[in-house]
Design a protein around this motif. Structure first.
Motif, PDB file in Angstrom:
ATOM      1  N   PRO A   1       0.834  -1.211   0.000  1.00  0.00           N
ATOM      2  CA  PRO A   1       0.000   0.000   0.000  1.00  0.00           C
ATOM      3  C   PRO A   1       0.861   1.250   0.000  1.00  0.00           C
ATOM      4  O   PRO A   1       2.031   1.223   0.420  1.00  0.00           O
ATOM      5  CB  PRO A   1      -0.806  -0.133   1.291  1.00  0.00           C
ATOM      6  CG  PRO A   1       0.056  -0.968   2.183  1.00  0.00           C
ATOM      7  CD  PRO A   1       0.771  -1.929   1.284  1.00  0.00           C
TER       8      PRO A   1
ATOM      9  N   SER B   1       1.202   6.487   4.049  1.00  0.00           N
ATOM     10  CA  SER B   1       0.203   7.467   4.457  1.00  0.00           C
ATOM     11  C   SER B   1       0.861   8.817   4.730  1.00  0.00           C
ATOM     12  O   SER B   1       1.946   8.892   5.319  1.00  0.00           O
ATOM     13  CB  SER B   1      -0.526   6.975   5.706  1.00  0.00           C
ATOM     14  OG  SER B   1      -1.418   7.967   6.175  1.00  0.00           O
TER      15      SER B   1
ATOM     16  N   GLU C   1     -13.649   4.416   5.771  1.00  0.00           N
ATOM     17  CA  GLU C   1     -12.904   3.407   6.529  1.00  0.00           C
ATOM     18  C   GLU C   1     -13.372   1.997   6.171  1.00  0.00           C
ATOM     19  O   GLU C   1     -12.558   1.081   5.976  1.00  0.00           O
ATOM     20  CB  GLU C   1     -13.091   3.664   8.019  1.00  0.00           C
ATOM     21  CG  GLU C   1     -12.383   2.665   8.914  1.00  0.00           C
ATOM     22  CD  GLU C   1     -12.673   2.913  10.375  1.00  0.00           C
ATOM     23  OE1 GLU C   1     -12.423   2.008  11.178  1.00  0.00           O
ATOM     24  OE2 GLU C   1     -13.158   4.009  10.695  1.00  0.00           O
TER      25      GLU C   1
ATOM     26  N   ILE D   1     -12.002   0.678   2.968  1.00  0.00           N
ATOM     27  CA  ILE D   1     -10.657   0.100   3.081  1.00  0.00           C
ATOM     28  C   ILE D   1     -10.749  -1.343   3.559  1.00  0.00           C
ATOM     29  O   ILE D   1     -10.081  -2.246   3.029  1.00  0.00           O
ATOM     30  CB  ILE D   1      -9.793   0.937   4.040  1.00  0.00           C
ATOM     31  CG1 ILE D   1      -9.572   2.342   3.479  1.00  0.00           C
ATOM     32  CG2 ILE D   1      -8.444   0.252   4.287  1.00  0.00           C
ATOM     33  CD1 ILE D   1      -8.828   3.251   4.419  1.00  0.00           C
TER      34      ILE D   1
ATOM     35  N   ALA E   1     -12.006  -3.470   0.729  1.00  0.00           N
ATOM     36  CA  ALA E   1     -11.005  -3.634  -0.326  1.00  0.00           C
ATOM     37  C   ALA E   1      -9.903  -4.595   0.111  1.00  0.00           C
ATOM     38  O   ALA E   1      -9.415  -5.404  -0.695  1.00  0.00           O
ATOM     39  CB  ALA E   1     -10.410  -2.272  -0.692  1.00  0.00           C
ATOM     40  N   ASN E   2      -9.497  -4.523   1.367  1.00  0.00           N
ATOM     41  CA  ASN E   2      -8.470  -5.452   1.873  1.00  0.00           C
ATOM     42  C   ASN E   2      -8.971  -6.890   1.832  1.00  0.00           C
ATOM     43  O   ASN E   2      -8.251  -7.804   1.425  1.00  0.00           O
ATOM     44  CB  ASN E   2      -8.081  -5.073   3.302  1.00  0.00           C
ATOM     45  CG  ASN E   2      -6.896  -4.127   3.341  1.00  0.00           C
ATOM     46  OD1 ASN E   2      -5.998  -4.222   2.514  1.00  0.00           O
ATOM     47  ND2 ASN E   2      -6.905  -3.217   4.286  1.00  0.00           N
TER      48      ASN E   2
ATOM     49  N   ARG F   1      -7.731  -1.126  -3.421  1.00  0.00           N
ATOM     50  CA  ARG F   1      -7.359  -0.923  -2.011  1.00  0.00           C
ATOM     51  C   ARG F   1      -6.600   0.381  -1.829  1.00  0.00           C
ATOM     52  O   ARG F   1      -6.875   1.155  -0.888  1.00  0.00           O
ATOM     53  CB  ARG F   1      -6.518  -2.124  -1.563  1.00  0.00           C
ATOM     54  CG  ARG F   1      -6.117  -2.154  -0.077  1.00  0.00           C
ATOM     55  CD  ARG F   1      -4.784  -1.456   0.222  1.00  0.00           C
ATOM     56  NE  ARG F   1      -3.744  -1.751  -0.734  1.00  0.00           N
ATOM     57  CZ  ARG F   1      -2.907  -2.778  -0.647  1.00  0.00           C
ATOM     58  NH1 ARG F   1      -3.020  -3.639   0.345  1.00  0.00           N
ATOM     59  NH2 ARG F   1      -1.954  -2.942  -1.564  1.00  0.00           N
ATOM     60  N   ASN F   2      -5.659   0.666  -2.729  1.00  0.00           N
ATOM     61  CA  ASN F   2      -4.889   1.910  -2.621  1.00  0.00           C
ATOM     62  C   ASN F   2      -5.777   3.133  -2.831  1.00  0.00           C
ATOM     63  O   ASN F   2      -5.610   4.162  -2.167  1.00  0.00           O
ATOM     64  CB  ASN F   2      -3.757   1.893  -3.644  1.00  0.00           C
ATOM     65  CG  ASN F   2      -2.738   0.802  -3.360  1.00  0.00           C
ATOM     66  OD1 ASN F   2      -2.714   0.232  -2.273  1.00  0.00           O
ATOM     67  ND2 ASN F   2      -1.896   0.499  -4.337  1.00  0.00           N
TER      68      ASN F   2
ATOM     69  N   ALA G   1      -8.891   3.300  -2.034  1.00  0.00           N
ATOM     70  CA  ALA G   1      -9.673   3.452  -0.808  1.00  0.00           C
ATOM     71  C   ALA G   1      -8.856   4.140   0.276  1.00  0.00           C
ATOM     72  O   ALA G   1      -9.376   4.969   1.039  1.00  0.00           O
ATOM     73  CB  ALA G   1     -10.164   2.093  -0.322  1.00  0.00           C
ATOM     74  N   LEU G   2      -7.562   3.823   0.353  1.00  0.00           N
ATOM     75  CA  LEU G   2      -6.692   4.463   1.348  1.00  0.00           C
ATOM     76  C   LEU G   2      -6.569   5.958   1.073  1.00  0.00           C
ATOM     77  O   LEU G   2      -6.686   6.791   1.985  1.00  0.00           O
ATOM     78  CB  LEU G   2      -5.312   3.805   1.330  1.00  0.00           C
ATOM     79  CG  LEU G   2      -5.232   2.379   1.900  1.00  0.00           C
ATOM     80  CD1 LEU G   2      -3.875   1.762   1.580  1.00  0.00           C
ATOM     81  CD2 LEU G   2      -5.465   2.392   3.400  1.00  0.00           C
TER      82      LEU G   2
ATOM     83  N   TYR H   1      -9.813   7.733   1.807  1.00  0.00           N
ATOM     84  CA  TYR H   1      -9.990   7.929   3.254  1.00  0.00           C
ATOM     85  C   TYR H   1      -9.224   9.160   3.719  1.00  0.00           C
ATOM     86  O   TYR H   1      -9.766   9.993   4.472  1.00  0.00           O
ATOM     87  CB  TYR H   1      -9.509   6.687   3.993  1.00  0.00           C
ATOM     88  CG  TYR H   1      -9.528   6.832   5.495  1.00  0.00           C
ATOM     89  CD1 TYR H   1     -10.705   6.678   6.215  1.00  0.00           C
ATOM     90  CD2 TYR H   1      -8.364   7.142   6.202  1.00  0.00           C
ATOM     91  CE1 TYR H   1     -10.731   6.821   7.591  1.00  0.00           C
ATOM     92  CE2 TYR H   1      -8.380   7.292   7.577  1.00  0.00           C
ATOM     93  CZ  TYR H   1      -9.564   7.125   8.272  1.00  0.00           C
ATOM     94  OH  TYR H   1      -9.582   7.274   9.628  1.00  0.00           O
ATOM     95  N   GLU H   2      -7.976   9.290   3.307  1.00  0.00           N
ATOM     96  CA  GLU H   2      -7.187  10.452   3.726  1.00  0.00           C
ATOM     97  C   GLU H   2      -7.819  11.747   3.222  1.00  0.00           C
ATOM     98  O   GLU H   2      -7.894  12.742   3.965  1.00  0.00           O
ATOM     99  CB  GLU H   2      -5.750  10.316   3.207  1.00  0.00           C
ATOM    100  CG  GLU H   2      -4.968   9.159   3.828  1.00  0.00           C
ATOM    101  CD  GLU H   2      -3.536   9.111   3.338  1.00  0.00           C
ATOM    102  OE1 GLU H   2      -3.158   9.985   2.537  1.00  0.00           O
ATOM    103  OE2 GLU H   2      -2.798   8.202   3.754  1.00  0.00           O
TER     104      GLU H   2
END
Length: 465
Positions: free
Chosen positions: A23, A26, A286, A289, A292-293, A358-359, A361-362, A365-366
């Motif tokens: 990933p 952050s 959240e 994520i 997706a994981n 997944r990336n 979604a990360l 989220y940020e």
């Protein structure tokens, strides 16, 4: 024995799951304090779930309750939850065995290998089958976890839609009361302009003033009269917008407290980190994520071998009458081990795609968290600055009112032209309109602050924090 090396080779190839890209690092930093100070230091109270009741207006509370029960967007969001609940049940069903039955009747005419003569046979089978896939690597469990996380995200989305609807209804109602107050001011001003116009006309008729002053007074009356239908149109449209939000047909909206009686609720206290627990859009990001994981893990494990057990048992006979009285009993038990040997990179490509999701979604989220911080900072600053504007407007109005008093006395005693009084009337009217608009904006800014701070949201049960 020749099958042993082939089986070992198959297991060796299948035992290597697809490669997963790491990933992204952050870059999210949660500030310790708000940049904008809490107005008056904050109330020290937490964010009230039913914050709209803090306005102490029964009509507003009833309107919000009606909207939360009947709004069309909320009804769609509730149906989406039912959709994703069904998807979770479908995904979890893959972890359970399946049971089915099969029956058929076959009549065959063929040649005998011994006599060479044709003969006819009948077959009447009745078979029950059971199948079960052993989830050795957790692929099915991960798919179920992905569906469950998506469901929790949809539950958070329902809360987000509800929070948005409540805020829009409250803001719309407060704007409506602001328009009502402006209409009352415009009508009262129109009555004053009518008296001034009539006075100027009489003074002109008796030769005390010029026709210019009479026309100026008439122009001011016409300007004030123009504002009335404009405000009535805005009120009409605002009522229809509120009716739409509440899931009703266009129509009038019940009123409660006047704009002057409505008091902004106290500003709640809280730290930036509190938003991570309260904002429904953050909760949804959240859960995206988490989903997706889990989906990435399920996709990656498609290269691993699968184990499936199949059992079947039944009866069979050559005559239909013997099927229940004297059938032949048959059964079989099968264990299947399957794994892909070559798929031209299909699973690896699907894994790379899932890793990219997944990336995304990360990063989403940020971005959602940062947006929440910006909205809250702006909301806190807006309440502070609008309160300062109200203070300045009060001083401006007091000056304009005193100016009008002096200008009216000077005109009444013949020391000044009517134009001075007209200018003073315009200044006071502009200050009064700005005062009403500022009050409505301060009330709606309080609504927006409660919205951006996550008022009215409670995390779904089972949500990881």
């Amino acid at each position: 024995m020749r099958a042993v090396p082939l089986l070992l080779a198959m297991l060796s190839l299948a035992g290597c799951a697809a490669r997963v890209a790491p990933p992204p690092a952050s870059t999210l930093q949660v500030p310790q304090q708000w940049r904008a100070p809490l107005p008056d230091g904050g109330s020290g109270l937490p964010v009230d779930a039913a914050w709209w009741q803090s306005f102490d207006d029964p009509a507003l509370a009833a309107l919000v309750s009606t909207a939360l029960a009947n709004n069309g967007d909320l009804r769609v969001a509730r149906e989406r939850i039912e959709d994703f609940r069904a998807r979770v049940r479908a995904a979890s069903a893959a972890l359970q065995p399946t049971l089915s039955f099969d029956t058929s009747a076959t009549r065959t005419r063929t040649l005998s290998a011994v006599t060479g003569q044709p003969y006819v046979t009948n077959v009447f089978p009745l078979e029950v089958q059971a199948a079960y896939e052993l989830d050795v690597w957790g692929r099915l469990a991960n798919a179920t976890a992905a569906a469950a996380a998506t469901l929790r995200g949809e539950q958070a989305n329902l809360e987000a839609v509800g929070l948005s609807i409540a805020a829009n209804v409250a803001s719309g109602y407060l704007n409506l009361r602001g328009l009502d107050a402006q209409l009352e001011l415009a009508q009262a001003t129109l009555a004053l302009r009518a008296r001034s116009r009539d006075l100027a006309r009489r003074q002109f008729e008796v030769g005390y003033s010029s026709r210019l002053e009479w026309l100026q007074a008439q122009a001011e009356y016409d300007t004030a009269a123009e504002q009335v239908p404009q405000l009535q149109r805005q009120i009409f449209e605002q009522e229809n917008a509120l009716a739409l939000l509440s899931g009703a047909s266009p129509g009038p909206i019940a009123r409660g407290r006047t704009l002057a009686e409505l008091v902004p609720p106290p500003v709640p206290s809280g730290l930036p980190s509190d938003l991570l627990r309260r904002r429904p859009d953050i909760a949804r990001a959240e859960q995206a994520i988490v989903a997706a994981n889990a989906q990435l893990a399920a996709t990656r494990d498609q290269l691993l071998p699968t184990f499936r057990l199949t059992a079947a048992g039944g009866i069979q006979s050559g005559e239909l009458s013997d099927l229940l009285h004297a059938p032949a009993r048959l059964w079989r038990l099968t264990g299947t081990l399957a794994a892909p040997l070559f798929d031209a990179g299909r699973v690896q490509a699907a894994t790379d795609s899932a890793a990219a999701v997944r990336n995304q979604a990360l990063v989403t989220y940020e971005n959602t968290v940062r947006q929440a911080f910006v909205e809250t900072e702006n909301g806190l600053d807006a309440v502070t600055r609008l309160r300062e504007q109200v203070v300045q407007n009060d001083a401006r109005r007091a000056t304009a009112a005193e100016t009008l008093r002096i200008a009216h006395n000077r005109y009444a005693n013949g020391y000044a032209a009517y134009l001075e009084e007209l200018d003073a009337q315009r200044s006071l009217y502009a200050a009064d309109v700005a005062r009403l608009q500022l009050r409505a904006r301060l009330l709606t800014a309080s609504v927006d602050l409660y919205r951006v701070m996550g008022g009215g949201y409670s995390a779904p049960a089972g949500t990881a924090r």
